[in-house]
Design an enzyme around this catalytic site. Structure first.
Site, PDB file in Angstrom:
ATOM      1  N   ASP A 190       0.859  -1.183   0.000  1.00 25.82           N
ATOM      2  CA  ASP A 190       0.000   0.000   0.000  1.00 25.82           C
ATOM      3  C   ASP A 190       0.896   1.234   0.000  1.00 25.82           C
ATOM      4  OD1 ASP A 190      -2.333   1.766   0.349  1.00 25.82           O
ATOM      5  OD2 ASP A 190      -3.356  -0.098   0.865  1.00 25.82           O
ATOM      6  N   HIS A 217      -2.868   3.253  -4.610  1.00 20.58           N
ATOM      7  CA  HIS A 217      -2.262   2.706  -3.387  1.00 20.58           C
ATOM      8  C   HIS A 217      -0.838   2.212  -3.646  1.00 20.58           C
ATOM      9  CE1 HIS A 217      -5.660   2.928  -0.568  1.00 20.58           C
ATOM     10  NE2 HIS A 217      -6.445   2.647  -1.601  1.00 20.58           N
ATOM     11  N   GLU A 251      -9.838   2.606  -5.101  1.00 17.23           N
ATOM     12  CA  GLU A 251      -9.480   3.982  -4.774  1.00 17.23           C
ATOM     13  C   GLU A 251      -8.295   4.502  -5.583  1.00 17.23           C
ATOM     14  OE1 GLU A 251     -10.940   3.991  -0.136  1.00 17.23           O
ATOM     15  OE2 GLU A 251      -8.913   3.302  -0.511  1.00 17.23           O
TER      16      GLU A 251
HETATM   17  C1  TNX Z   1     -10.906   1.227   2.277  1.00 13.78           C
HETATM   18  S1  TNX Z   1     -11.319  -1.681   1.317  1.00 13.78           S
HETATM   19  C2  TNX Z   1      -9.801   0.669   1.700  1.00 13.78           C
HETATM   20  C3  TNX Z   1      -8.585   0.458   2.499  1.00 13.78           C
HETATM   21  C4  TNX Z   1      -8.702   1.077   3.862  1.00 13.78           C
HETATM   22  C5  TNX Z   1     -10.076   0.774   4.428  1.00 13.78           C
HETATM   23  C6  TNX Z   1     -10.273   1.281   5.807  1.00 13.78           C
HETATM   24  C7  TNX Z   1     -10.493  -1.061   0.256  1.00 13.78           C
HETATM   25  C8  TNX Z   1     -10.530  -1.797  -0.952  1.00 13.78           C
HETATM   26  N1  TNX Z   1      -9.835   0.101   0.457  1.00 13.78           N
HETATM   27  O1  TNX Z   1      -7.464   0.967   1.817  1.00 13.78           O
HETATM   28  O2  TNX Z   1      -7.704   0.559   4.665  1.00 13.78           O
HETATM   29  O3  TNX Z   1     -11.070   1.329   3.604  1.00 13.78           O
HETATM   30  O4  TNX Z   1     -11.466   0.800   6.359  1.00 13.78           O
END
Ligand code: TNX
Length: 572
Positions: A202, A273, A336
């Site tokens: 990440d 990420h 994301e």
């Molecule tokens: C969303 S779940 C994210 C993570 C974070 C998390 C915190 C996901 C695919 N992405 O990067 O750690 O929320 O709850």
């Protein structure tokens, strides 16, 4: 009997079977690995000699007979039928039950028999057996000198509802030592979970050693500092953090998990990420800027550029990943991923023109398709977060539906579109959320998922018509670790919510909270014996509770989640 997860069917019978020093585990060749595992577990916890014998072995000191009736093999992702078992505890001839001291004196200890179509099923039979024994026998060394153990007669017939029963751990936001991964495998497999999903990379850390790119772990595995308190407070702790696994470490975890019938699903999160990778190799980024490994939580703007160097990088990383993780699935993240850097990059626009995309907003879909090809060429399937579905997911890819506004819709639409889906909707499955909106709870990203809430998950979306139900492979409990810095804290967040998730994933659609709650109370004695730092049902112990940030609990500022249409009274 307090079995957890609840078996499909069971019936207590009269009498008891006896196990004592000198007992024997009798197994045909196909069941041998499970026999050896059970023997070593029982030897450690009783101090007895536990023999291993062929299928017809006898012993006056008690027999556990394991039989694999189908072809014994260790599939990576076993399906439900394959994981079925029958467990029968039959008392010896009348007269033996009243015997004291060694069962050998009576000559008739009864028999405990596990029959299964596969080694995985035999393994689950032995996990149930361990729950039929006193909790002490889950310890690593004997604490009571026992001449014998009496096991209540029972007939159990069992198989899982779902073939994908996962536990996810984010080892990127905080590094967790290899020992904890092994322990998590032990704990999860006792609950009949069969998949460990490791989020290996990440923005804030890269944990997977890659031979072709040594800077990923020389540079990318370490960050200068982390947020102190909730990241919205803007404070930093000034303390470096990091760590990584060598390929040998991970191969060991894979092998250890395999012996306990768990597959390990690796995730390298791309193309967002990715800041730790870009900090290691700036040529992977869009701006040429020298970045440091992320020191804040949230979504970084800095994403992979998708030029030839970066694409070769991804291919080589996946190549090494596939060498270490032999399972059929590889998770490439895909969540994301902001497109701002691509929007302002001339190279990204040229790439779009070259491959015929309307614009950078289509790059994520294109990228995922490229990765799917790399995986398919090696006989693997791509798993991605639900964002990859909206970007046009490659045929045959598995969608993990997570985001609270999107999960049920995407789960349903992806199943309609012929994808397999794994349902991990946040308000039930995100064990990084606090248990309750309660200032005694340790700092968490937000509130709140109680054990009852976790137990209330129905993984099949309400709108999904019956013919598509089989597209729902299962579910998993996720632990993101921005606010979970240690193994002890991870155990607190997992347990006992993971017990609830295990029953959701293993047992049938019918659920009864009161039954679960009373079995869970008994089950906690097992977790005690295993030394698990679980959250007591009444709330955190003084040692677990924390008050953060000037009496406020910054993690709770978002308030509790709104009730979601996918959930409500009567959902279970
Ligand atoms: C969303 S779940 C994210 C993570 C974070 C998390 C915190 C996901 C695919 N992405 O990067 O750690 O929320 O709850």
């Amino acid at each position: 009997m307090d079995l957890l997860p609840r078996p499909l069917r069971y019936r207590a019978t009269s009498g008891t079977a006896v196990l004592a020093d000198g007992m024997v585990i009798a197994a045909d060749e196909a069941a041998w690995p499970v026999a050896c595992l059970l023997a070593s577990e029982l030897e450690a916890s009783t101090g007895w000699r536990v023999g291993r014998g062929g299928p017809d072995a006898q012993s006056p000191n008690g027999i556990v007979r394991l039989r694999v009736v189908g072809r014994g093999q260790v599939p990576d992702f076993p399906g439900p039928e394959r994981e079925a078992y029958r467990l029968s505890v039959r008392p010896g001839a009348t007269g033996s039950a009243g015997a004291t001291g060694s069962a050998g004196a009576t000559g008739s200890p009864g028999v405990i028999e596990v029959t299964a179509p596969s080694l995985a099923g035999a393994f689950y039979g032995t996990r149930t057996l361990r729950q039929l024994l006193p909790p002490d026998l889950l310890r690593s060394a004997p604490v009571n000198a026992r001449a014998e153990v009496r096991v209540q007669g029972v007939e159990v017939e069992d198989r899982p509802r779902f073939g994908w029963r996962g536990v996810g751990l984010d080892v990127a936001r905080h590094f967790f030592p290899k020992d904890f991964l092994l322990r998590l495998v032990d704990l999860a497999s006792l609950h009949k979970l069969n998949l460990l999903h490791l989020h290996l990379t990440d923005d804030q850390g890269w944990r997977f050693q890659v031979n072709a790119y040594p800077r990923l772990t020389e540079v990318g595995a370490w960050r200068r500092q982390s947020p102190a308190g909730h990241h919205r407070e803007g404070r930093k702790d000034g303390t470096p953090h990091g760590g990584f696994y060598t390929q040998a470490d991970l191969a060991e975890v894979v092998a250890y998990a395999r012996q306990r019938h768990m597959a390990v699903l690796p995730e390298v999160d791309m193309p967002g990420h990715m800041q730790a990778a870009i900090a290691s190799y700036p040529e992977l980024g869009n701006t040429g800027e020298r970045l440091e490994v992320g020191t804040d939580w949230g979504v970084s703007e800095h994403v992979l550029n998708l030029g030839p160097t970066a694409m070769r990088f991804c291919q080589e990383v996946l190549g090494e990943l596939m060498d270490v993780f032999p399972g059929p699935y590889v998770h490439v993240g895909g969540d994301e991923c902001p497109t701002a850097e691509w929007q302002s990059s001339a190279e990204a626009r040229q790439l779009c023109a070259r491959v015929g995309l309307a614009g950078p907003h289509q790059l994520q879909g294109w990228f995922t398709a490229q990765m799917a090809e790399v995986l398919a060429a090696n006989g693997r399937r791509l798993v991605g977060w639900d964002e990859i579905f909206d970007a046009g997911a490659p045929t045959g890819s598995v969608i993990m539906a997570w985001e609270r506004e999107r999960a049920w819709r995407v789960g349903t639409q992806a199943a309609h579109a012929g994808h397999d889906v794994v349902m991990v909707p946040e308000p039930w499955c995100y064990f990084d959320w606090a248990y309750a909106e309660d200032p005694r709870e340790p700092l968490a990203i937000r509130a709140g998922i109680s054990v009852e809430q976790a137990y209330g998950l129905e993984p099949v979306p309400k709108d999904l018509e019956a013919p598509y139900e089989q597209r729902v492979l299962g579910t998993q409990g996720q632990l993101w670790t921005e606010y979970v810095p240690t193994p002890r804290h991870a155990e607190y967040m997992y347990f006992p919510r993971l017990c609830a998730l295990a029953e959701v994933a293993w047992s049938g659609r019918e659920r009864e909270w009161l039954s679960f709650q009373s079995r869970l109370e008994a089950h906690l004695a097992r977790l005690d014996a295993l030394g698990v730092n679980y959250r007591p049902l009444a709330g955190p112990t003084p040692g677990q509770a924390r008050t953060w940030g000037r009496g406020l609990h910054p993690g709770l500022h978002d308030g509790p989640h709104a009730p979601h249409p996918g959930w409500g009274p009567g959902a279970y």
